[in-house]
Enzyme design. Structure first.
Site, PDB file in Angstrom:
ATOM      1  N   TYR A 111       0.879  -1.167   0.000  1.00 61.61           N
ATOM      2  CA  TYR A 111       0.000   0.000   0.000  1.00 61.61           C
ATOM      3  C   TYR A 111       0.919   1.220   0.000  1.00 61.61           C
ATOM      4  O   TYR A 111       1.681   1.414   0.955  1.00 61.61           O
ATOM      5  CB  TYR A 111      -0.878   0.034   1.251  1.00 61.61           C
ATOM      6  N   TYR A 150      -7.190  -5.773   9.978  1.00 64.85           N
ATOM      7  CA  TYR A 150      -6.887  -6.259   8.620  1.00 64.85           C
ATOM      8  C   TYR A 150      -7.155  -7.755   8.488  1.00 64.85           C
ATOM      9  O   TYR A 150      -7.744  -8.202   7.499  1.00 64.85           O
ATOM     10  CB  TYR A 150      -5.425  -5.934   8.280  1.00 64.85           C
ATOM     11  N   PRO A 168     -12.572   0.193  -1.149  1.00 68.62           N
ATOM     12  CA  PRO A 168     -11.832  -1.077  -1.226  1.00 68.62           C
ATOM     13  C   PRO A 168     -10.525  -1.126  -0.438  1.00 68.62           C
ATOM     14  O   PRO A 168      -9.939  -2.198  -0.309  1.00 68.62           O
ATOM     15  CB  PRO A 168     -11.563  -1.229  -2.726  1.00 68.62           C
ATOM     16  N   LYS A 226     -12.474  -5.156   2.505  1.00 67.72           N
ATOM     17  CA  LYS A 226     -13.426  -5.691   3.480  1.00 67.72           C
ATOM     18  C   LYS A 226     -14.775  -6.108   2.904  1.00 67.72           C
ATOM     19  O   LYS A 226     -15.555  -6.779   3.584  1.00 67.72           O
ATOM     20  CB  LYS A 226     -13.670  -4.637   4.579  1.00 67.72           C
TER      21      LYS A 226
HETATM   22  C1  PHB Z   1      -7.140  -6.957  -4.490  1.00 70.53           C
HETATM   23  O1  PHB Z   1      -7.987  -6.817  -5.390  1.00 70.53           O
HETATM   24  O2  PHB Z   1      -6.260  -7.826  -4.558  1.00 70.53           O
HETATM   25  C2  PHB Z   1      -7.141  -6.060  -3.315  1.00 70.53           C
HETATM   26  C3  PHB Z   1      -8.017  -4.970  -3.280  1.00 70.53           C
HETATM   27  C4  PHB Z   1      -8.006  -4.137  -2.174  1.00 70.53           C
HETATM   28  C5  PHB Z   1      -7.137  -4.378  -1.139  1.00 70.53           C
HETATM   29  C6  PHB Z   1      -6.290  -5.461  -1.175  1.00 70.53           C
HETATM   30  C7  PHB Z   1      -6.297  -6.309  -2.266  1.00 70.53           C
HETATM   31  O3  PHB Z   1      -7.087  -3.539  -0.073  1.00 70.53           O
END
Ligand code: PHB
Ligand code: APR
Length: 395
Positions: free
Chosen positions: A203, A389, A295, A299
């Site tokens: 991130y 998380y 997103p 979650k």
């Molecule tokens: C994913 O699509 O892999 C994805 C999307 C949002 C997140 C983590 C992974 O926070």
């Protein structure tokens, strides 16, 4: 044509399918009505990160076999800012919990296969689905199938038809309160035939905007870039996307993003939304039909699964013992988790994105950097991130 079942479920997303599966295991009959085709729902690209509790549930209920084989177990994530990476040790901070990368449409395939193998009924391409009489004990769902109209009578309706479904809008407006936040940005996401450039998710907070490095398999990378809410993906040729991702994700001089063929490109809108209560008479809303989260933190699917665990338990208690107490409390029990997950998703989003000129000033940027510095240097703060998380415990 008239027919009957115990629980009529609208929508074959994670919420509807998991509910049908859990009810079947408890001996409760259901029919799932889905507007789209089986192929469409099995191929729709969505998020792909499962909390520990979601993984456990899939395993415990006999639908985890492919996930165990193909899912990627992650013990940590990385936060990148100021040109450096900082690892959050999810397992170490939560007593051993992990998250698993496994695409939502793979979960959908596994649940559909399990329902069909057990003789369950999923009506795909159901036309003009509408719900009726849920203020009383015999609600009905009407739909069109091969030019005839079918009326399905049931004891309860589960509205699992996502954010743009018909169940929530059918509830008289005065009965619901909505809470909504729209963010001044979106994500441009790509799925690419490229080896992930890191073993873990990254991130990144960057002055040009947020970026996320995720993956689907050892050969497929999933990447996202913060963009304008009304961004036209046509203005983003593949090379421009790769260059921008490289800039935002880079930490240190040597770091290089693996590039490859872009398989899919799309915009994800960013919104927080909750409706209260999540029930009306014999209608119960679950998943995106009742709430959506931005997103950041992945979650959405996990929260949908948490709702239907509560709903399946309540319906099972009703059919086994005639007890309506859990049904009465459905919304209250779900909303406690929903709001904590809303808080977390909003917090991750607020910490990592640039909010643009009108809403943001130099103070906010310094505050975001301080927040990131704190989260990556204080064990207490990192633990707060980690326990959310990997997923808060079920009530
Ligand atoms: C994913 O699509 O892999 C994805 C999307 C949002 C997140 C983590 C992974 O926070
Ligand atoms: N009639 C029948 N089915 C419908 C109707 C309708 N009128 N409207 C929508 N549907 C179907 C959609 O085609 C979809 O398959 O309902 C399903 C809802 O599924 P999701 O949108 O996946 O919602 P949910 O099961 O709550 O799962 C939430 O999915 O959207 C992601 O990010 C979200 O991860 C989260 C998760």
């Amino acid at each position: 044509m008239n027919r009957r079942t115990q629980v009529g479920i609208v929508g074959a997303g994670p919420a509807g399918l998991m509910l049908s599966h859990l009810l079947h295991l408890a001996g409760v009959e259901s029919v799932v009505l889905e507007a789209r085709s089986r192929k469409y729902v099995e191929e729709r690209v969505r998020a792909g990160l499962l909390e520990q509790g979601t993984v456990n549930l899939l395993n415990e209920t006999g639908v985890g076999e492919r996930m165990k084989r193909l899912g990627l177990v992650h013990h940590g994530i990385e936060l990148r800012f100021g040109g450096r990476g900082h690892r959050i040790d999810l397992s170490g901070l939560t007593g051993g919990s992990t998250v698993t990368i496994y695409a939502q449409h793979e979960v959908i395939k596994d649940l559909i296969a399990a329902r069909l193998a057990a003789g369950g009924e999923i009506v795909f391409e159901a036309g003009d689905v509408s719900i009726h009489d849920f203020d009383g004990p015999t609600p009905k769902i009407r739909y069109r199938m091969d030019r005839s109209v079918v009326e399905l009578s049931c004891d309860f309706i589960a509205g699992c038809d996502g954010f743009r479904g018909i169940c929530r809008p059918t509830i008289p407006a005065g009965a619901l309160t909505t809470y909504d936040r729209i963010y001044p940005f979106a994500w441009l996401g790509i799925l690419a035939e490229a080896r992930p450039s890191s073993d873990e998710l990254i991130y990144a907070y960057h002055e040009r905007g947020f970026a996320l490095h995720s993956m689907r398999s050892p050969e497929i990378t999933r990447l996202y870039l913060q963009c304008a809410p009304d961004e036209d993906p046509g203005k983003w040729p593949d090379e421009k996307i790769w260059d921008e991702l490289q800039l935002r994700l880079a930490a240190g001089a040597g770091w290089k993003l693996n590039r490859g063929v872009v398989l899919q490109k799309g915009i994800t809108e960013m919104r927080s939304f909750v409706v209260e209560p999540m029930q009306s008479g014999t209608l119960f809303l679950a998943g995106d039909a009742a709430h959506i989260v931005p997103p950041t933190g992945a979650k959405g699917l996990n929260l949908a699964v948490a709702d239907v665990r509560v709903l399946a338990r309540a319906l099972t208690d009703y059919y086994a013992n005639g007890n309506r107490e859990l049904l009465t409390k459905y919304s209250e029990i779900c909303l406690r988790r929903v709001w904590k997950v809303q808080r977390f998703s909003w917090w991750m989003t607020s910490m990592l994105h640039r909010f643009g000129n009108e809403n943001e000033n130099a103070f906010d940027q310094r505050r975001q950097l301080a927040e990131l510095d704190y989260v990556t240097s204080s064990r207490a703060a990192a633990q707060t991130l980690a326990e959310n998380y990997v997923g808060l415990p079920m009530e």
